[in-house]
Scaffold this motif. Structure first.
Motif, PDB file in Angstrom:
ATOM      1  N   GLU A   2      26.502  40.422  70.012  1.00 12.80           N
ATOM      2  CA  GLU A   2      26.927  41.734  69.860  1.00 12.80           C
ATOM      3  C   GLU A   2      27.905  42.010  69.191  1.00 12.80           C
ATOM      4  O   GLU A   2      28.413  42.843  69.909  1.00 12.80           O
ATOM      5  CB  GLU A   2      26.208  43.279  70.177  1.00 12.80           C
ATOM      6  N   THR A   3      27.623  42.835  68.224  1.00 11.84           N
ATOM      7  CA  THR A   3      29.627  44.247  67.542  1.00 11.84           C
ATOM      8  C   THR A   3      28.997  45.200  68.465  1.00 11.84           C
ATOM      9  O   THR A   3      27.942  45.648  68.658  1.00 11.84           O
ATOM     10  CB  THR A   3      29.299  43.902  66.101  1.00 11.84           C
ATOM     11  N   LEU A   4      30.379  45.558  68.338  1.00  6.14           N
ATOM     12  CA  LEU A   4      30.418  47.592  68.592  1.00  6.14           C
ATOM     13  C   LEU A   4      29.853  47.773  67.499  1.00  6.14           C
ATOM     14  O   LEU A   4      29.880  47.811  66.430  1.00  6.14           O
ATOM     15  CB  LEU A   4      31.754  47.148  69.406  1.00  6.14           C
ATOM     16  N   PRO A   5      29.303  48.692  68.402  1.00  5.45           N
ATOM     17  CA  PRO A   5      28.057  49.918  67.366  1.00  5.45           C
ATOM     18  C   PRO A   5      29.045  50.048  66.707  1.00  5.45           C
ATOM     19  O   PRO A   5      30.260  51.435  67.237  1.00  5.45           O
ATOM     20  CB  PRO A   5      27.353  50.834  68.556  1.00  5.45           C
ATOM     21  N   ARG A   6      28.452  50.593  65.623  1.00  5.42           N
ATOM     22  CA  ARG A   6      29.360  51.478  64.492  1.00  5.42           C
ATOM     23  C   ARG A   6      29.006  53.226  64.419  1.00  5.42           C
ATOM     24  O   ARG A   6      28.480  53.282  64.159  1.00  5.42           O
ATOM     25  CB  ARG A   6      29.427  50.530  63.262  1.00  5.42           C
ATOM     26  N   GLN A   7      30.573  53.665  64.465  1.00  7.01           N
ATOM     27  CA  GLN A   7      30.150  54.823  64.389  1.00  7.01           C
ATOM     28  C   GLN A   7      30.456  56.267  62.884  1.00  7.01           C
ATOM     29  O   GLN A   7      30.543  55.134  61.701  1.00  7.01           O
ATOM     30  CB  GLN A   7      31.837  55.457  65.566  1.00  7.01           C
ATOM     31  N   LYS A   8      29.798  57.195  63.127  1.00  6.02           N
ATOM     32  CA  LYS A   8      30.162  57.332  61.817  1.00  6.02           C
ATOM     33  C   LYS A   8      31.543  57.914  61.667  1.00  6.02           C
ATOM     34  O   LYS A   8      32.352  58.174  62.069  1.00  6.02           O
ATOM     35  CB  LYS A   8      28.427  58.761  62.206  1.00  6.02           C
ATOM     36  N   THR A   9      31.378  57.862  60.540  1.00  5.70           N
ATOM     37  CA  THR A   9      32.463  58.073  59.181  1.00  5.70           C
ATOM     38  C   THR A   9      32.994  59.864  60.406  1.00  5.70           C
ATOM     39  O   THR A   9      31.821  60.765  59.909  1.00  5.70           O
ATOM     40  CB  THR A   9      32.792  58.228  58.083  1.00  5.70           C
ATOM     41  N   ALA A  10      34.434  60.478  60.334  1.00  5.72           N
ATOM     42  CA  ALA A  10      34.537  61.506  60.488  1.00  5.72           C
ATOM     43  C   ALA A  10      34.752  62.544  59.881  1.00  5.72           C
ATOM     44  O   ALA A  10      35.296  61.935  58.799  1.00  5.72           O
ATOM     45  CB  ALA A  10      35.782  61.219  61.489  1.00  5.72           C
ATOM     46  N   LEU A  11      33.976  63.368  59.491  1.00  3.39           N
ATOM     47  CA  LEU A  11      34.296  64.497  58.324  1.00  3.39           C
ATOM     48  C   LEU A  11      35.165  65.247  58.306  1.00  3.39           C
ATOM     49  O   LEU A  11      35.286  66.605  59.114  1.00  3.39           O
ATOM     50  CB  LEU A  11      32.747  65.335  57.681  1.00  3.39           C
ATOM     51  N   GLU A  71      34.927  58.283  50.700  1.00  6.53           N
ATOM     52  CA  GLU A  71      34.155  56.852  51.356  1.00  6.53           C
ATOM     53  C   GLU A  71      33.994  56.663  52.107  1.00  6.53           C
ATOM     54  O   GLU A  71      34.582  57.138  53.045  1.00  6.53           O
ATOM     55  CB  GLU A  71      34.959  55.604  51.260  1.00  6.53           C
ATOM     56  N   GLY A  72      33.058  56.302  52.654  1.00  6.35           N
ATOM     57  CA  GLY A  72      32.216  56.232  54.293  1.00  6.35           C
ATOM     58  C   GLY A  72      31.400  56.336  54.861  1.00  6.35           C
ATOM     59  O   GLY A  72      30.347  57.039  53.965  1.00  6.35           O
ATOM     60  N   ASP A  73      30.918  56.442  55.665  1.00  4.65           N
ATOM     61  CA  ASP A  73      29.397  56.652  56.002  1.00  4.65           C
ATOM     62  C   ASP A  73      28.997  57.302  56.921  1.00  4.65           C
ATOM     63  O   ASP A  73      30.147  57.614  58.497  1.00  4.65           O
ATOM     64  CB  ASP A  73      29.157  55.101  57.677  1.00  4.65           C
ATOM     65  N   PHE A  74      28.567  58.787  56.217  1.00  2.70           N
ATOM     66  CA  PHE A  74      27.990  59.611  56.991  1.00  2.70           C
ATOM     67  C   PHE A  74      27.067  60.111  57.033  1.00  2.70           C
ATOM     68  O   PHE A  74      26.297  59.697  56.680  1.00  2.70           O
ATOM     69  CB  PHE A  74      29.040  61.224  55.963  1.00  2.70           C
ATOM     70  N   GLY A  75      27.511  60.879  58.484  1.00  2.00           N
ATOM     71  CA  GLY A  75      26.083  61.044  58.545  1.00  2.00           C
ATOM     72  C   GLY A  75      25.978  62.492  59.701  1.00  2.00           C
ATOM     73  O   GLY A  75      26.466  63.379  58.827  1.00  2.00           O
ATOM     74  N   GLY A  76      24.375  62.762  60.835  1.00  2.00           N
ATOM     75  CA  GLY A  76      24.292  63.812  60.439  1.00  2.00           C
ATOM     76  C   GLY A  76      26.033  64.647  61.971  1.00  2.00           C
ATOM     77  O   GLY A  76      25.967  64.873  62.160  1.00  2.00           O
TER      78      GLY A  76
END
Length: 481
Positions: free
Chosen positions: A267-276, A424-429
């Motif tokens: 497994e690859t390291l879990p991808r963290q959400k992009t910091a806002l 650009e980025g993977d934003f979330g809660g």
């Protein structure tokens, strides 16, 4: 579970016949007890080799004799399979009766036996009438999944002074030791286990250690993450804990299987959400109008979420009574939080700023425009639209709902607003919380200050929130390279 274990003839021959037909684990469990009353529990999950026949017991005739037993199936390896086959074969159960399945050992020859037994008469209210249903030990997998869904969501009863009610309340409080999100994932995991066990004709409750190991190994072969596999193991442990029976997940076979799965995982390291971070957040809130209700609400969510390093669930749960505002800023009492399972409460202070992007100002603007004086702070807003024409009636204001936004709605707002500004980025809660900690690290605050700010329990967890860019910027060798 088997309804009964009947021994006809020599008990010594019966015991020898069982030892010759059951699996090694059941044989070991039988040898460890001298109490025949425990045979019913142990044999309910046994695997018989060769498999046993399933018979339907004859009924009593008017002259006092019995009709012969009727063969229903051959080659039945488990009690749970025998119960399912008996239910499938017997379409109509006589009124006032229920179908029972037991194990009969007649002169050293074991077989599964189904029969009709009278239902218990319903008299006055029993002492345990309102209690949680008993654990379906040895019953079909579907019954196990349904039982777990019921008992893990058991409501609190009204106080009436009865012992049965007090015991029911104890069960309900015990289930509340787990967060609702945790119980929701456990229910899904137990349903998955029950489907797998039923598909392989295996007992679902109690689960046998070798079957649990095989189930987890099957998940690994499907490419499931080790974190998901660990969750399923925890769900099975909780299932057996609620049923108050031996837990199979602690067996060395299961532990060793999991260790091998982790060693072989690719497994690859879990991808963290992009910091806002603050710079990104300013771009987002500057693009939001504060002159309409939706805009005022979303600005307050984004700015307050950043200023308090809130989790999305904490933001969604905020109430007006939790917040005190004065000329210096605001004080928020967080009564429920993932980091505070004992619900001792946490005080969060947010200073008043000087710019139009002040979180306190955004909060006050939202409350004033929405006319909210009590209850949930952040709520759903409906536009007054004509459903047939799709037009907005002139002068019709939007309608503010009475209930709080869900944590998923908070995530959707963050993603939508970031998308509107083409970030650009993977934003979330979690982007607001991560962005606040990352910004603090870039501004020179040490880990102890950031830990106090983010309300984490350990410094190690705080470090995982700091983006790679911040780590490189504060590298000790930066000025030497």
């Amino acid at each position: 579970m088997l309804s009964d274990v009947r021994i006809l003839g020599s008990s010594r021959r019966a015991q020898a016949a069982l030892h010759a037909r059951v699996d090694p684990l059941t044989r070991q469990r039988l040898a460890e007890t001298q109490d025949p009353a425990r045979w019913r529990e142990i044999l309910s999950t046994a695997c018989f080799t060769p498999p046993l026949p399933l018979l339907l017991a004859g009924i009593e005739l008017p002259d006092g004799s019995y009709s012969p037993d009727t063969p229903l199936a051959q080659g039945v390896p488990y009690a749970s399979a025998a119960q399912q086959m008996a239910q499938d074969h017997v379409a109509d159960i006589p009124s006032g009766f229920e179908l029972a399945v037991g194990l009969e050992i007649d002169d050293g020859v074991p077989s599964f036996l189904a029969w009709f037994r009278p239902l218990q008469s319903v008299g006055s209210r029993s002492e345990t009438a309102d209690a949680a249903p008993p654990a379906p030990v040895g019953q079909p997998a579907a019954a196990v999944a349904q039982w777990f869904s019921v008992v893990s969501a058991q409501p609190l009863p009204e106080h009436d002074g009865r012992l049965a009610t007090a015991r029911q309340a104890a069960d309900a409080y015990m289930h509340r030791s787990k967060a609702e999100n945790t119980l929701r994932t456990y229910r899904a995991a137990v349903r998955s286990w029950c489907r797998w066990a039923a598909g392989h004709a295996l007992p679902a409750l109690p689960a046998r250690s070798e079957d649990v190991a095989a189930y987890l190994a099957d998940m690994a072969l499907q490419g499931r993450r080790t974190s998901t596999i660990d969750l399923h193991r925890a769900a099975l442990r909780y299932l057996h804990h609620l049923a108050q029976i031996a837990v199979p997940t602690a067996h060395p076979m299961v532990t060793a299987t999991l260790a091998g799965i982790r060693r072989e995982a690719k497994e690859t390291l879990p991808r963290q959400k992009t910091a806002l971070t603050w710079d990104r957040l300013v771009r987002v809130v500057e693009a939001i109008s504060s002159h309409d209700l939706v805009g005022a609400r979303d600005r307050a969510i984004l700015l307050l979420g950043f200023a308090g390093a809130f989790r999305r669930s904490e933001l969604a749960a905020l109430k007006v009574d939790d917040i005190t505002v004065d000329e210096d800023g605001m004080q928020i009492r967080l009564g429920r939080s993932k980091g505070d399972p004992q619900r001792k409460g946490t005080l969060i202070g947010i200073p008043r700023g000087l710019t139009r992007n002040c979180p306190v100002l955004a909060y006050e603007t939202w409350l004033r425009q929405a006319g909210i004086t009590e209850g949930p702070v952040f709520r759903r807003i409906w536009s007054a639209r004509d459903r047939r024409a799709g037009a907005t009636p002139v002068g019709a204001p939007p309608r503010i709902g009475p209930h709080a936004l869900s944590d998923r709605a908070v995530t959707d707002i963050i993603r939508r607003r970031c998308g509107d500004t083409h970030l650009e980025g993977d934003f979330g809660g979690h982007s607001l919380r991560r962005g606040a900690i990352t910004t603090g690290a870039k501004d020179g605050y040490d880990l102890l200050e950031l830990k106090r700010f983010s309300r984490h329990k350990s410094l190690q967890v705080v470090e995982t929130y700091i983006d790679a860019a911040c780590i490189k910027a504060r590298h000790p060798g930066r000025s030497r390279f």
